[in-house]
Design a protein around this motif. Structure first.
Motif, PDB file in Angstrom:
ATOM      1  N   SER A 193     -45.294   5.008  16.985  1.00 15.34           N
ATOM      2  CA  SER A 193     -43.953   4.908  17.788  1.00 15.34           C
ATOM      3  C   SER A 193     -43.342   3.714  17.263  1.00 15.34           C
ATOM      4  N   TYR A 194     -41.904   3.588  17.354  1.00 13.67           N
ATOM      5  CA  TYR A 194     -41.296   2.565  17.001  1.00 13.67           C
ATOM      6  C   TYR A 194     -40.190   2.572  17.971  1.00 13.67           C
ATOM      7  N   ASN A 195     -40.000   1.115  18.632  1.00 13.68           N
ATOM      8  CA  ASN A 195     -38.813   0.864  19.503  1.00 13.68           C
ATOM      9  C   ASN A 195     -37.580   0.531  18.493  1.00 13.68           C
ATOM     10  N   ILE A 196     -36.730   1.196  18.771  1.00 15.28           N
ATOM     11  CA  ILE A 196     -35.091   1.064  17.775  1.00 15.28           C
ATOM     12  C   ILE A 196     -34.157   0.551  18.797  1.00 15.28           C
ATOM     13  N   ASN A 197     -33.376  -0.249  18.275  1.00 16.90           N
ATOM     14  CA  ASN A 197     -32.155  -0.632  19.179  1.00 16.90           C
ATOM     15  C   ASN A 197     -31.279   0.513  19.338  1.00 16.90           C
ATOM     16  N   ALA A 198     -30.859   0.680  20.417  1.00 14.36           N
ATOM     17  CA  ALA A 198     -30.082   1.854  20.955  1.00 14.36           C
ATOM     18  C   ALA A 198     -28.745   1.852  20.114  1.00 14.36           C
ATOM     19  N   ASP A 199     -28.040   0.723  19.847  1.00 18.03           N
ATOM     20  CA  ASP A 199     -26.980   0.545  19.154  1.00 18.03           C
ATOM     21  C   ASP A 199     -26.859   1.304  17.581  1.00 18.03           C
ATOM     22  N   LEU A 200     -28.085   1.014  17.243  1.00 18.01           N
ATOM     23  CA  LEU A 200     -28.391   1.350  15.882  1.00 18.01           C
ATOM     24  C   LEU A 200     -28.740   3.036  15.741  1.00 18.01           C
ATOM     25  N   VAL A 201     -29.369   3.387  16.779  1.00 18.84           N
ATOM     26  CA  VAL A 201     -29.885   5.007  16.873  1.00 18.84           C
ATOM     27  C   VAL A 201     -28.302   5.570  16.838  1.00 18.84           C
ATOM     28  N   ALA A 202     -27.560   5.165  17.936  1.00 17.04           N
ATOM     29  CA  ALA A 202     -26.208   5.778  18.267  1.00 17.04           C
ATOM     30  C   ALA A 202     -25.369   5.883  16.945  1.00 17.04           C
TER      31      ALA A 202
END
Length: 296
Positions: A193-202
């Protein structure tokens, strides 16, 4: 003899003024990154949910990607674990990743889903591991230090970036009249699992869906100059100049980087808007004035 406008006529005026925008965006995808005060203030939470339900009702296709940094920080503090950030990214070891999955994929995601459903919508909660929706790869950073003689690679642990978005998952739910609500957790090829910055995902989801708009909610009026003035209607070239001179820094960097990449890769417009304003999403969509910074 003049007639004073009634409350009903005022409502009619607002609706007719919004009609051209509704027609323009009907059938179009709008990706919204939901975070900040809009996620913690009860009044703002309710207005955001109603905005999303109304968008879907008039034929717009909203996709919500949410953060949850404050909630993660609060739980880490309760268990005695210190939070550390590098260039707006949370350093995430294995224990922190467990907390991230519990908070983002569980508590926060389901609260947003329930809020939209309670206001008459049909939301479905997802993480990047469902489908799978988001294939991730490990992210490392080289600090921006012009005095450094050799690049120092910073290991952020279980922090990732988006390698691929599975559009079929989003099309399946969007075509089924659901509003996807996405927690920014990705899965690597090894199943980690990886935590990804939500702005980057959006931003990446907006690119893959060729969205009409990417809307990033913040706790500021938008992108500000060094004199504190709101900047809007700016080009990617001007944004890069503001990064170079230090006007844009810290936690705004992932946000503005996401907006730039989206506009460079087919998204028509990116907006950084003030999530502290009630009905900020509708104001940005359906009025000329808007409530933040437009990048196009």
């Amino acid at each position: 003899m003049s007639v004073e406008p009634t409350a009903a006529s005022s409502v009619a005026h607002v609706l007719t003024a919004a009609l051209p925008y509704i027609q323009r965006y009907q059938g179009k995808t709008i990706v919204i990154k939901y975070g900040g005060n809009a996620m913690t203030d009860e009044r703002l939470k309710a207005s955001f949910a109603r905005d999303v339900v109304l968008m879907k009702a008039v034929g717009i296709r909203p996709i919500v990607v949410h953060g949850g940094g404050p909630q993660i920080g609060q739980l880490l503090e309760r268990i005695g674990k210190e939070s550390r950030f590098v260039e707006g990214m949370r350093v995430t070891d294995a224990e922190t990743m467990d907390v991230v999955e519990m908070v983002l994929g569980g508590l926060v995601n389901k609260e947003i889903v329930n809020l939209i459903n309670a206001n008459g919508g049909r939301a479905i909660g997802l993480t990047g591991k469902d489908g799978p929706l988001i294939l991730a790869r490990k992210l490392t950073l080289s600090p921006r230090d012009p005095a450094a003689t050799a690049p120092e690679i910073i290991d952020l642990g279980h922090v990732g970036e988006v390698a691929k978005v599975n559009r079929q998952v989003l099309d399946f739910f969007g075509n089924g009249d659901f509003v996807p609500v996405i927690a920014p957790i990705g899965v690597g090829e090894d199943g980690a699992s990886y935590n990804i910055n939500a702005d980057l995902v959006a931003g990446k989801i907006a690119e893959v869906m060729q969205a009409e708009k990417l809307m990033l909610l913040t706790n500021t009026p938008g992108l500000l100059s060094q004199q504190g003035e709101l900047l809007t209607g700016i080009t990617p070239k001007r944004v890069r100049e503001l990064i170079a001179d230090g006007t844009i820094h810290g936690g705004m960097l992932p946000k503005i980087g996401s907006a730039l990449d989206a506009v460079d890769n087919g998204v028509r417009r990116a907006h950084i808007i003030d999530g502290r304003v009630e009905h900020a999403v509708l104001l940005e969509l359906f009025t000329d004035e808007g409530v933040g910074t437009l990048i196009e």
